[in-house]
Design an enzyme around this catalytic site. Structure first.
Site, PDB file in Angstrom:
ATOM      1  N   ARG A  45       0.823  -1.209   0.000  1.00 34.67           N
ATOM      2  CA  ARG A  45       0.000   0.000   0.000  1.00 34.67           C
ATOM      3  C   ARG A  45       0.861   1.265   0.000  1.00 34.67           C
ATOM      4  O   ARG A  45       0.556   2.239  -0.691  1.00 34.67           O
ATOM      5  CB  ARG A  45      -0.901  -0.013   1.234  1.00 34.67           C
ATOM      6  CG  ARG A  45      -2.285   0.406   0.897  1.00 34.67           C
ATOM      7  CD  ARG A  45      -3.242   0.206   2.034  1.00 34.67           C
ATOM      8  NE  ARG A  45      -4.456  -0.391   1.507  1.00 34.67           N
ATOM      9  CZ  ARG A  45      -5.485  -0.729   2.257  1.00 34.67           C
ATOM     10  NH1 ARG A  45      -5.435  -0.563   3.556  1.00 34.67           N
ATOM     11  NH2 ARG A  45      -6.566  -1.242   1.720  1.00 34.67           N
ATOM     12  N   LYS A 206     -20.310 -17.010   0.628  1.00 31.95           N
ATOM     13  CA  LYS A 206     -21.739 -16.893   0.928  1.00 31.95           C
ATOM     14  C   LYS A 206     -22.510 -15.999  -0.023  1.00 31.95           C
ATOM     15  O   LYS A 206     -22.041 -14.923  -0.393  1.00 31.95           O
ATOM     16  CB  LYS A 206     -21.916 -16.337   2.343  1.00 31.95           C
ATOM     17  CG  LYS A 206     -21.562 -17.330   3.422  1.00 31.95           C
ATOM     18  CD  LYS A 206     -21.783 -16.716   4.776  1.00 31.95           C
ATOM     19  CE  LYS A 206     -21.629 -17.742   5.878  1.00 31.95           C
ATOM     20  NZ  LYS A 206     -21.707 -17.077   7.188  1.00 31.95           N
ATOM     21  N   GLY A 363     -11.007  -8.756  -0.588  1.00 34.76           N
ATOM     22  CA  GLY A 363      -9.919  -9.173   0.305  1.00 34.76           C
ATOM     23  C   GLY A 363      -9.335 -10.517  -0.056  1.00 34.76           C
ATOM     24  O   GLY A 363      -8.133 -10.651  -0.340  1.00 34.76           O
ATOM     25  N   GLY A 386     -13.686  -3.552   1.160  1.00 33.22           N
ATOM     26  CA  GLY A 386     -15.075  -3.115   1.360  1.00 33.22           C
ATOM     27  C   GLY A 386     -15.552  -2.067   0.371  1.00 33.22           C
ATOM     28  O   GLY A 386     -16.684  -2.135  -0.115  1.00 33.22           O
TER      29      GLY A 386
END
Ligand code: ADP
Ligand code: MG
Length: 411
Positions: A45, A206, A363, A386
Site C-alpha cells: 500500500r 456466501k 480481500g 469493502g
C-alpha cells in the site's frame, strides 16, 4: 478549469487540475497497513501511495498526510499510533517524513507551520478523535484549517462518510489523488461504461454477503459466472443434492429470484457443471471430481471442477471485459485452489494479449490472485476490499461523491 474537462474524468478533478506549488495539500491516504510486532509487514500500500506523494512534493507542495489506523474508537491508543507507519513511509519514499502527534489543534498547526515547500508530514491517527467517524463538522473544519486544498487518495476508505474522507471536502477545493484516479478509471472501465460483452465472476463463501452485489450485476453484465460455495446454494436451489457442502438453505428462494431476474435482463448465468468433493476439509485430503448430479451425500464441494473451468475459458474469446470478485474454491487449502489458479492464468494470458480488460478485487480475491501469480497481469487489481464491494453493489461512495461536489469550492 472547464466543466468539459472534468466531465471526461467522471466529474472528479485530479492532480492535473490542481495548482499545488507552495500550497498546503491535505492528502487523505490509507495508511491502515498490516503491522506485525511494530513493523509494517506488507509495504504494498505504501509503495503504491509513494509516487503520488513524490509528485506533490516535487511540484513544491507541502504534503500533509491524513489517515486512520485500525479502530481506536475515538480515543488515543498509543499502540495504534501512525508514528511507525510514518517511518516506514519515509523509507519507501526515500525522503524525510515529519510526524505530528495530533491531527488537529495546536500540535498539528505547529507542525504544519514548520513545513517548507516539498516537505512531507504525517499527522496522527484521525480516529483518535471521535469526530472522525462521527463526521463531526467542527472536527472537519479543524482538519480543513491545516490545508489549502484537499486530495483524496484513499479509495479504500471512500465507502465511509467520515470527516477525513467526506466532511473535509466540504471546506476545501478537492481533488482525486493518483491512486483514487486509477481506481475510478479501472472501475469505470469494468462496470460503469465497459466494452461489451462484459462478464462478472462472483464467487466466495456466501450468497448472503453478496446479495446486493449479485442483484446489481445481473442488471449490468452480459454473463455472470457463479462459483465458490456460493454456487452450492444456487445448485441446491435448483434441486441438486449438494451433500454436506457449505451452502445457505434459507437463501434458496433468493437464489431462484436472482436467476429469474437475470433471465429477464438477458444476463446469462454460468453455474458449475462439475465440482471437486471431499469428505473432510483438510489440506491434501482425498478428493475427487464429480458431476453436479453425482455429489455424494457425505461429501462437500470445495472447488469447481475442470470441466467447469474449461467451459468458462472457452467463453473468454467472446468477452471484452471481466470483473472478478471471489475465489472459485476454498483456495487457502490445497488442492482446492486449482480452479481459481487455472482461470486466473487464462484471464492473465488474455489480458497480456490485449484481448480483454480485467479488473479484480476483494480481500480474499486479492490473496488468491497473488497466490496464483496472475495478479500482476490483470488490467487492475483493487486492494480496496469493502469499498470495492460496495462499488460493485452499485452504491455511491460518499468519499467519491464528496470529490465531485468538492470542486464547487474552487469558486
Ligand atoms: P472476497 O474476500 O474476495 O470478497 P469472500 O470472502 O466472499 O471473497 O470468499 C472467500 C472465501 O470463500 C474463502 O475463504 C474461500 O475459502 C471460501 N470458499 C470458496 N469456495 C468455497 C467452497 N466451495 N467451500 C467452502 N469455502 C469456499
Ligand atoms: Mg472475504
Amino acid at each position: 478549469m472547464s466543466g468539459e474537462h472534468l466531465e471526461k474524468r467522471g466529474l472528479h478533478a485530479t492532480l492535473d487540475d490542481a495548482q499545488v506549488a507552495g500550497k498546503r495539500v491535505l492528502l487523505r491516504a490509507d495508511l491502515n497497513v498490516p503491522v506485525h510486532e511494530g513493523k509494517v509487514s506488507d509495504l504494498t500500500r505504501l509503495e503504491r501511495l509513494a509516487p503520488g506523494i513524490r509528485e506533490l512534493s516535487d511540484k513544491g507542495a507541502k504534503v500533509i498526510v491524513l489517515s486512520h489506523f485500525d479502530r481506536p474508537k475515538g480515543k488515543r491508543v498509543e499502540a495504534l499510533s501512525l508514528r511507525p507507519i510514518a517511518r516506514a513511509l519515509s523509507a519507501v519514499l526515500g525522503r524525510e517524513v515529519a510526524f505530528a502527534e495530533d491531527c488537529i489543534g495546536p500540535v498539528a498547526e505547529a507542525a504544519v507551520a514548520k513545513l517548507h515547500d516539498g516537505d512531507v508530514l504525517v499527522l496522527e491517527n484521525t480516529r483518535f478523535h471521535a469526530g472522525e467517524e462521527e463526521n463531526n463538522p467542527d472536527f472537519s473544519a479543524a482538519l480543513a484549517k491545516l490545508g489549502d486544498i484537499y486530495v483524496n487518495d484513499a479509495f479504500s476508505a471512500a465507502h465511509r462518510a467520515h470527516a477525513s474522507t467526506e466532511g473535509v471536502a466540504r471546506h476545501l477545493p478537492s481533488f482525486a489523488g493518483r491512486l483514487m484516479q486509477a481506481e475510478l478509471h479501472a472501475l469505470e472501465q469494468a462496470l460503469g461504461n465497459p466494452v461489451r460483452p462484459v462478464c462478472a465472476i462472483v464467487a466466495g463463501s456466501k450468497v448472503s454477503t453478496k446479495l446486493d452485489l449479485l442483484n446489481n450485476l445481473v442488471t449490468k453484465v452480459d454473463i455472470l459466472v457463479i462459483g465458490g460455495a456460493m454456487a452450492n446454494t444456487f445448485l441446491a436451489a435448483q434441486g441438486y443434492d449438494v451433500g454436506i457442502s457449505l451452502q445457505e438453505p434459507n437463501l434458496h428462494e433468493t437464489a431462484r429470484t436472482i436467476l429469474k431476474a437475470a433471465a429477464a435482463k438477458g444476463c446469462e448465468i454460468l453455474l458449475p457443471l462439475d465440482v471437486v468433493v471431499a469428505e473432510t476439509f483438510a489440506p491434501d485430503t482425498p478428493s475427487k471430481v464429480v458431476k453436479i448430479t453425482e455429489i455424494p451425500h457425505n461429501a462437500m464441494a470445495l472447488d469447481v471442477g475442470p470441466e467447469t473451468v474449461a467451459a468458462f475459458i472457452r467463453r473468454l474469446p467472446e468477452i471484452r471485459t471481466i470483473i472478478w470478485n471471489g475465489p472459485l474454491g476454498a483456495f487457502e487449502t490445497k488442492p482446492f485452489d486449482t480452479a481459481t489458479n487455472m482461470l486466473a492464468e487464462a484471464i492473465a494470458q488474455a489480458t497480456k494479449e490485449g484481448k480483454i480488460i480485467s479488473v479484480g478485487g476483494g480481500g480474499d480475491t486479492v490473496s488468491a490472485l497473488k497466490l496464483s501469480g496472475a495478479h500482476d497481469h490483470l488490467t487492475y487489481l483493487s486492494s480496496a476490499g469493502g469499498a470495492f464491494l460496495e462499488w460493485m453493489e452499485g452504491k455511491i461512495l460518499p468519499g467519491v461523491e464528496a470529490l465531485s461536489k468538492g470542486f464547487s469550492n474552487m469558486g
